[in-house]
Design an enzyme around this catalytic site. Structure first.
Site, PDB file in Angstrom:
ATOM      1  N   GLN A  19      29.023  36.858  52.880  1.00 23.15           N
ATOM      2  CA  GLN A  19      29.151  35.377  53.428  1.00 23.15           C
ATOM      3  C   GLN A  19      30.374  34.765  53.052  1.00 23.15           C
ATOM      4  O   GLN A  19      30.980  34.886  52.001  1.00 23.15           O
ATOM      5  CB  GLN A  19      28.035  34.759  52.837  1.00 23.15           C
ATOM      6  CG  GLN A  19      27.497  33.466  53.399  1.00 23.15           C
ATOM      7  CD  GLN A  19      26.140  33.169  52.971  1.00 23.15           C
ATOM      8  OE1 GLN A  19      25.510  33.767  52.310  1.00 23.15           O
ATOM      9  NE2 GLN A  19      25.690  31.868  53.387  1.00 23.15           N
ATOM     10  N   SER A  65      28.282  41.337  48.077  1.00 22.70           N
ATOM     11  CA  SER A  65      27.079  40.777  48.348  1.00 22.70           C
ATOM     12  C   SER A  65      26.175  41.226  49.564  1.00 22.70           C
ATOM     13  O   SER A  65      25.684  42.303  49.636  1.00 22.70           O
ATOM     14  CB  SER A  65      27.484  39.172  48.196  1.00 22.70           C
ATOM     15  OG  SER A  65      26.183  38.345  48.321  1.00 22.70           O
ATOM     16  N   LEU A  66      26.142  40.239  50.630  1.00 26.86           N
ATOM     17  CA  LEU A  66      25.479  40.671  51.727  1.00 26.86           C
ATOM     18  C   LEU A  66      26.075  41.825  52.313  1.00 26.86           C
ATOM     19  O   LEU A  66      25.277  42.553  52.987  1.00 26.86           O
ATOM     20  CB  LEU A  66      25.745  39.394  52.709  1.00 26.86           C
ATOM     21  CG  LEU A  66      25.524  39.793  54.113  1.00 26.86           C
ATOM     22  CD1 LEU A  66      24.008  39.818  54.522  1.00 26.86           C
ATOM     23  CD2 LEU A  66      26.311  38.629  55.060  1.00 26.86           C
ATOM     24  N   ARG A  81      16.238  38.030  53.490  1.00 29.52           N
ATOM     25  CA  ARG A  81      17.030  37.824  52.478  1.00 29.52           C
ATOM     26  C   ARG A  81      17.653  36.250  52.753  1.00 29.52           C
ATOM     27  O   ARG A  81      17.848  35.478  51.757  1.00 29.52           O
ATOM     28  CB  ARG A  81      18.118  38.711  52.045  1.00 29.52           C
ATOM     29  CG  ARG A  81      19.079  38.589  51.311  1.00 29.52           C
ATOM     30  CD  ARG A  81      20.181  39.627  51.117  1.00 29.52           C
ATOM     31  NE  ARG A  81      21.155  39.615  50.051  1.00 29.52           N
ATOM     32  CZ  ARG A  81      22.283  38.889  49.953  1.00 29.52           C
ATOM     33  NH1 ARG A  81      22.680  38.263  50.706  1.00 29.52           N
ATOM     34  NH2 ARG A  81      23.223  39.130  48.677  1.00 29.52           N
ATOM     35  N   HIS A 115      23.975  34.081  43.306  1.00 31.94           N
ATOM     36  CA  HIS A 115      24.149  34.957  42.269  1.00 31.94           C
ATOM     37  C   HIS A 115      24.215  34.220  40.858  1.00 31.94           C
ATOM     38  O   HIS A 115      25.089  34.557  40.209  1.00 31.94           O
ATOM     39  CB  HIS A 115      25.539  35.787  42.551  1.00 31.94           C
ATOM     40  CG  HIS A 115      25.606  36.753  43.735  1.00 31.94           C
ATOM     41  ND1 HIS A 115      24.754  37.634  43.816  1.00 31.94           N
ATOM     42  CD2 HIS A 115      26.343  36.197  44.747  1.00 31.94           C
ATOM     43  CE1 HIS A 115      25.161  38.272  44.958  1.00 31.94           C
ATOM     44  NE2 HIS A 115      25.847  37.495  45.684  1.00 31.94           N
ATOM     45  N   GLN A 149      20.439  41.957  42.772  1.00 27.76           N
ATOM     46  CA  GLN A 149      21.677  41.501  43.220  1.00 27.76           C
ATOM     47  C   GLN A 149      21.772  39.992  43.580  1.00 27.76           C
ATOM     48  O   GLN A 149      22.715  39.484  43.289  1.00 27.76           O
ATOM     49  CB  GLN A 149      22.308  42.400  44.370  1.00 27.76           C
ATOM     50  CG  GLN A 149      23.790  42.081  44.833  1.00 27.76           C
ATOM     51  CD  GLN A 149      23.689  41.859  46.267  1.00 27.76           C
ATOM     52  OE1 GLN A 149      22.848  40.982  46.870  1.00 27.76           O
ATOM     53  NE2 GLN A 149      24.640  42.492  46.940  1.00 27.76           N
TER      54      GLN A 149
END
Length: 314
Positions: free
Chosen positions: A11, A92-93, A117, A201, A250
């Site tokens: 992202q 991440s994503l 998500r 996060h 995560q």
């Protein structure tokens, strides 16, 4: 033959118009966007191609949009050259691009899971007053030392260990604002607030993490065909059930990107291909290890250039 790894951005890499030229030229890419539109139940392709910056910044849009674009680049690349990576990772994503690449998830499931998500993280962000900031010029240890006193006041921690020179912090907005002076006093060159809707996060994402764990339990995570270097600790994993456990964790834990890239390099990987909008991961690679080669595939021209260079290196 050189060892190649595929990387997928997260992202923040989104840009209006991403993937449009690819959609118009490559049938393989067009099929990805059509699949994404069908799975999500709305025209994510239209948001990618013509959405405003504000629309694309919305977590519920940006995450599936970025993944769809990355998978479109991946499928277009595969249609032009027979290339098999020895490992994969996503920031991440971006990890869902890696899970698809490794055969852990099929395309429809990867997109559907990402859509959920995004929804859950968006809800958690709206329910909390969180923020994030990039810190330039301090080591992670120096940053952690600087945050110690604030951690007694609430939630503030490291979100992303992006490179030796760049670390992203996350937490309650008030504490992120307080940290600016503290970190600058310790020698930070810059502390840059990020245009995000929440403290990703961090423990402010606990509700999203827990609900996501419940959501993914019914999905089949197959064993990976190649190692997936996972964000939670930067380690290579092939066990599908273990990867299923990691993806909810995560959401609320740090992204160990420096460790991920160094781990791949230690396994002899010297060539990376970043698939998706922008050049964020290529920039981080230069800061982590300037000796490795990273190709960017972010539009038709860069795809064609990458294919030509890879074919010459065969």
């Amino acid at each position: 033959m050189k060892k190649i790894a595929f990387l997928f951005p997260g992202q923040g890499s989104q840009v209006s118009g991403m993937g449009k030229d690819l959609y118009e030229k490559y049938d393989a890419a067009k099929k990805v966007f059509e699949t994404a539109d069908k799975v999500l139940g709305f025209k994510i392709s239209e948001i990618c191609f013509n959405g405003t910056d504000e629309e694309l910044k919305m977590t519920k849009n940006s995450q599936p949009a970025i993944l769809a674009t990355s998978l479109a680049f991946l499928e277009a690349l595969k249609s032009e050259i027979d290339i098999v990576p020895v490992a994969t990772a996503g920031h991440s994503l971006g990890e869902y691009g890696a899970l698809y690449t490794a055969g852990v998830l099929d395309m429809g499931d990867a997109i559907a899971i990402t859509g959920k998500r995004a929804e859950l993280m968006n809800d958690a962000a709206n329910a909390t007053n969180g923020s994030m900031a990039a810190v330039i010029g301090l080591t992670p240890d120096e940053i952690l030392e600087g945050l110690k006193e604030l951690q007694n006041e609430g939630v503030i921690s490291v979100a992303n260990y992006n490179s030796p020179a760049q670390t992203v912090i996350t937490g309650e907005k008030e504490l992120i604002e307080k940290s600016v002076d503290i970190l600058k006093a310790k020698g930070a060159k810059r502390v840059i607030p990020l245009a995000v809707s929440g403290a990703f996060h961090s423990e402010l994402m606990a509700s999203a993490s827990e609900k996501f764990a419940d959501f993914v339990k019914d999905y089949n995570f197959k064993n990976a065909e190649i190692p997936v270097y996972e964000n939670v600790d930067g380690m290579p994993i092939t066990d599908g059930e273990e990867l299923k456990k990691r993806v909810p964790a995560q959401i609320r834990s740090s992204v160990h990107w420096t460790e991920t890239i160094n781990g791949m390099i230690n396994e002899g990987i010297t060539t990376f291909v970043e698939l998706g909008a922008g050049k964020v991961l290529a920039g981080l690679n230069k800061k982590i290890n300037a000796e490795v080669k990273t190709y960017n595939v972010y539009d038709v021209a860069s795809l064609e250039e990458t294919v030509n260079e890879l074919k010459q290196g065969e």
